[in-house]
Design a protein around this motif. Structure first.
Motif, PDB file in Angstrom:
ATOM      1  N   ASN A  72      44.602  -7.265  12.034  1.00 26.57           N
ATOM      2  CA  ASN A  72      43.260  -7.517  12.572  1.00 26.57           C
ATOM      3  C   ASN A  72      42.904  -9.004  12.536  1.00 26.57           C
ATOM      4  OD1 ASN A  72      42.502  -4.922  13.351  1.00 26.57           O
ATOM      5  ND2 ASN A  72      41.839  -4.370  11.275  1.00 26.57           N
ATOM      6  N   ARG A 125      44.792  -5.046   7.725  1.00 24.24           N
ATOM      7  CA  ARG A 125      43.820  -6.149   7.685  1.00 24.24           C
ATOM      8  C   ARG A 125      44.401  -7.411   8.303  1.00 24.24           C
ATOM      9  NH1 ARG A 125      42.224  -4.062   2.690  1.00 24.24           N
ATOM     10  NH2 ARG A 125      43.725  -5.293   1.498  1.00 24.24           N
ATOM     11  N   MET A 158      41.689   0.784  12.119  1.00 22.60           N
ATOM     12  CA  MET A 158      40.345   0.823  11.507  1.00 22.60           C
ATOM     13  C   MET A 158      40.397   0.792   9.993  1.00 22.60           C
ATOM     14  SD  MET A 158      38.081   3.826  13.101  1.00 22.60           S
ATOM     15  CE  MET A 158      38.862   4.648  14.473  1.00 22.60           C
ATOM     16  N   ASN A 159      41.522   1.201   9.432  1.00 25.95           N
ATOM     17  CA  ASN A 159      41.587   1.373   7.972  1.00 25.95           C
ATOM     18  C   ASN A 159      40.495   2.321   7.487  1.00 25.95           C
ATOM     19  OD1 ASN A 159      43.794   0.201   6.836  1.00 25.95           O
ATOM     20  ND2 ASN A 159      42.804  -1.700   6.211  1.00 25.95           N
ATOM     21  N   PRO A 178      36.478  -2.707  12.264  1.00 28.89           N
ATOM     22  CA  PRO A 178      37.110  -2.202  11.036  1.00 28.89           C
ATOM     23  C   PRO A 178      36.221  -1.208  10.296  1.00 28.89           C
ATOM     24  CG  PRO A 178      37.471  -4.554  11.225  1.00 28.89           C
ATOM     25  CD  PRO A 178      36.509  -4.192  12.308  1.00 28.89           C
ATOM     26  N   GLY A 179      36.817  -0.101   9.930  1.00 29.78           N
ATOM     27  CA  GLY A 179      36.092   0.932   9.208  1.00 29.78           C
ATOM     28  C   GLY A 179      35.183   1.778  10.072  1.00 29.78           C
TER      29      GLY A 179
END
Lengths: 303, 303, 303, 303
Positions: free
Chosen positions: C229, C226, C211-212, C265-266
């Motif tokens: 992903n 990244r 997910m960062n 992501p995030g």
């Protein structure tokens, strides 16, 4: 050897054959032909001709014309033709475009469609389509020793109307720099050469020069004739060439109209016609008939 | 026809040939062979033998062994072999894996590596590798009429150590259900068959049964012999088969050791050896030598 | 946003779904799993976890393991890994061998089988298979924050027994110089990594580092995350990757055991499991479930 | 975040870049453009526009037009478009014909040439080329909020004269029943759409609708916009799409004129122009510039 009796027997067997294959349906004008036709003709090195079935009925020679345009091109251009087309079996269908992409637009051999288009394009150099088609007809008439050989305009128009696949091949080669003329021009000429009609007897007679036997019409040097026969053996039936060599043992060239021209070098030129095709697009009964002829005569070149 | 003189002349011409090709380098044991070797041998239907060059020096027959395993397999299994391997030129390199993926693991023909592995796998059924290799050697000794034919264990070991490509083919076919034995077993047998050594003279003698001529060793029925010759013509030189037919006009089978076995049906069995290869992996001088022999003798099957 | 309610609703919808796809049958041990299983789990950036269905039942993660071996390999080797494997969608099936032949044995990306074998082969350098598998399990346990993650030896043995296709890929790459270890060794390690079992909840937790997001386990630098992903987006579903991006809009990696790991992501790490597969070998219901989740949450990265 | 400063810095870096790639040479009219041009423009969701370099100079948008014709086609035909074209990366070059042969003339996605021809062919249904081109220009002018967007007739003529490859694709699909109009008609329209000229600033503005942000021109529903972005991510750079996603992390579509349209969903529409291309036919400096922009802004969708 009683060729007349052999032919008669094979003709009778073919009449009784249960599976006649399927008539080509992608050219509308050809799709109307009945699968029931059958004819076979043999011209021997001694000058005799034997026939069975409807040997006088004209049919569309289609890709068999590629043998004669190759002969014309080799006669006119010699070995420089081979800078534009190869001499190897393609391992793919007659109308495949796959190899062109990674092989710089050089078709594998002159008998797949792409290669035949290059051959026709080569003959066109400095000539009009009409002139080239006239020259081809003169070649065929002289080889056959008969004048009654013509182009069927309705078939040519039918091919033109459904010729997208060949136009794709031609444009692809044009993009790769291996076409001298506009794709429409080269394809138009090609569609007309494929629409030539000959009877089975005429076709056998026109093939006599490929026997390399004395006393027959000589259209090309002996070495060139041998090489055309070699190409017919390895490439004459597209992705069914290996099978034809295995079963028949003679060089041959088939057409989607159901004809096959077969050469027994030094011995005979053979033509057969039956419109039903097998999975590779070659005459189903035609192949069977020449297989039986080769067995009965011992003419296989393989011993 | 003075075959001895013809052979002598060709031998002299080959000594002077500027481009001898490149010795195969992917099997270390073969990479050490000098490209300077040359030998040629002819066994005629009349029972005579002619040689030139180092015709008594043994060399690695490699893929030429595929002709003899095919003969064994056809003798033992008959036409049911053809459910596992095809009869068409592949249009691809000898060791290509491409067609297997979309053709259910059925190799195009018995002379590309994948097809030869299937043939060896078929002969192995119910037998140990040692038995199969013994049977193959007995077949060769009987065909040649000589006992001094052996497997070079160092070459076999060298192939085994670098045989990943063939193991890939075998595993791939195993995954598709077209291998009866463990890939290591089939490949191990195959590596040993390829490591058989014969002299050029022995190879020509071992090929005599493929002439289909009377009075010679008969290892197989005449129809089967014809078909093996047909396959040699259309598939015997991988993606150089069309070119060989075009130039030479005779069925042949090449090996990466630089040997070629060529048959003039009814007339002669010919062997030639020169280790330098052309781009398709066939002997450069060997091809040139048989081309000249075919021209000098008029033995081309194509008229 | 009430993720618990969304999950419950999707779980109910999946229970009622008419077409559950087909369970993979080429690995016998997996073929016995019922297509009726379903589970989904979400771990949010805020540290919450939501589940529906059999989220505690372990299943075979299979190719999802490729994400974690890639993370390990990038952590250890950095960008030099990319000399041995590419970053492009292949446009072909997960186990295709076609591109290797003309691309020097360099697989298109690390998520097709050939590429994953190269990644595992790279991690093996200087290590024993047992050590590498231990390191992978430690990575997964640390990422998931749970210890109960193991290899199913029966599944590994089942894959080994039917692993000819992967062995073919490995031998092929070995022949082209892109394998450091014996194919059996690299494949053996690969079969064991594929046989790791995790519950759906564990898998979602193990994916959190992708997910960062702050405050979560950090297994790799942000830029590397990244990029993983990005590869999951373009290559994570083989020749169904474009379709997954189109329908779901999130990077994901599927396994033939019916699991999919998906990253928002995030925002969230998502795992889903349903053993029935679609034509491309990706979970049929799993894909549908994450498609609905993405729609309900607006988590698509595409706006 | 100071976008103006970021842009200025990137512009300066690009001026100093040593390798500018090679200008496309297969369309004569484009081959004359200097590789020294560079421009970049950003339109934010907040309605601001930033530029650097020659952002007012019109250039040939070429394949970037495929994004807008796809938007038009989806708006008019909806999902039925997907019966004629797929949504998967092809894994092959932009102009490859290989997959068509075995996939029934259905191109893999709308951004390779074959797929874009199908999209244009679909829009043509019931309309004249002139009408379709007029509609496309109106779409672009409305999306950009500017009227000064035109077709460069000289470029269109240049493409027509050298468009054999596209005509081959069109004829091939016509042969397989996936073209409604004559290949010349569809290709003629396509050549004109590719010859549209826009400035870098205009292109960024025309791309605003793909952000899916409130208060901006709305040319298409939000779900469709997401899907176009997904296709740009997986297929927008041909066989360099994986690499672009890996390096930049944003959906984008390149053109052979050196332009790239890039979308940061919800945040910005970005256009960049530099005529020198990399090996996959995508702008060399353009890719580098958006890579740096994504890094500086943290706009990668991958976390």
């Amino acid at each position: 050897m009683d060729l007349a009796a052999i032919l008669t027997r094979i003709g009778a067997e073919m009449q009784a054959a249960p599976d006649r294959g399927r008539v080509a349906d992608y050219i509308p004008e050809l799709a109307r032909v009945s699968p029931d036709h059958f004819a076979m003709a043999i011209c021997t090195a001694e000058g005799e001709t034997f026939t069975t079935g409807e040997a006088e009925t004209p049919f569309s020679i289609q890709s068999i014309s590629k043998v004669f345009t190759l002969a014309l091109a080799l006669g006119r251009l010699g070995d420089q033709l081979w800078t534009r087309v190869g001499r190897e079996p393609s391992g793919l269908a007659f109308n495949s475009i796959l190899q062109l992409e990674h092989e710089n637009g050089i078709p594998r051999n002159p008998f797949i469609n792409a290669g035949a288009l290059v051959v026709t394009d080569a003959i066109l150099a400095g000539h009009k389509p009409r002139e080239v088609l006239g020259e081809l007809l003169r070649f065929l008439r002289e080889a056959a020793g008969e004048d009654d050989i013509h182009i069927n305009r309705a078939v040519a128009a039918s091919e033109q109307a459904t010729g997208h696949r060949n136009l794709a091949l031609a444009h692809f080669m044009a993009a790769q720099g291996n076409l001298l003329h506009a794709p429409e021009l080269t394809c138009g000429t090609y569609f007309h050469q494929c629409a030539i009609e000959m009877s089975t007897r005429q076709l056998a007679r026109a093939g006599r020069f490929l026997m390399n036997a004395p006393g027959l019409p000589r259209m090309l040097g002996a070495a060139r004739v041998r090489r055309i026969n070699a190409l017919m053996m390895t490439c004459g039936h597209y992705d069914g060439s290996g099978e034809f060599a295995y079963r028949v043992g003679l060089p041959g060239k088939s057409g989607v109209g159901g004809g096959i021209l077969v050469i027994a070098p030094g011995r005979a030129a053979i033509a057969v016609w039956s419109p039903g095709l097998n999975a590779q697009g070659n005459s189903q009964l035609g192949t069977l008939a020449v297989e039986r002829l080769a067995r009965a005569t011992g003419w296989s070149v393989f011993g």
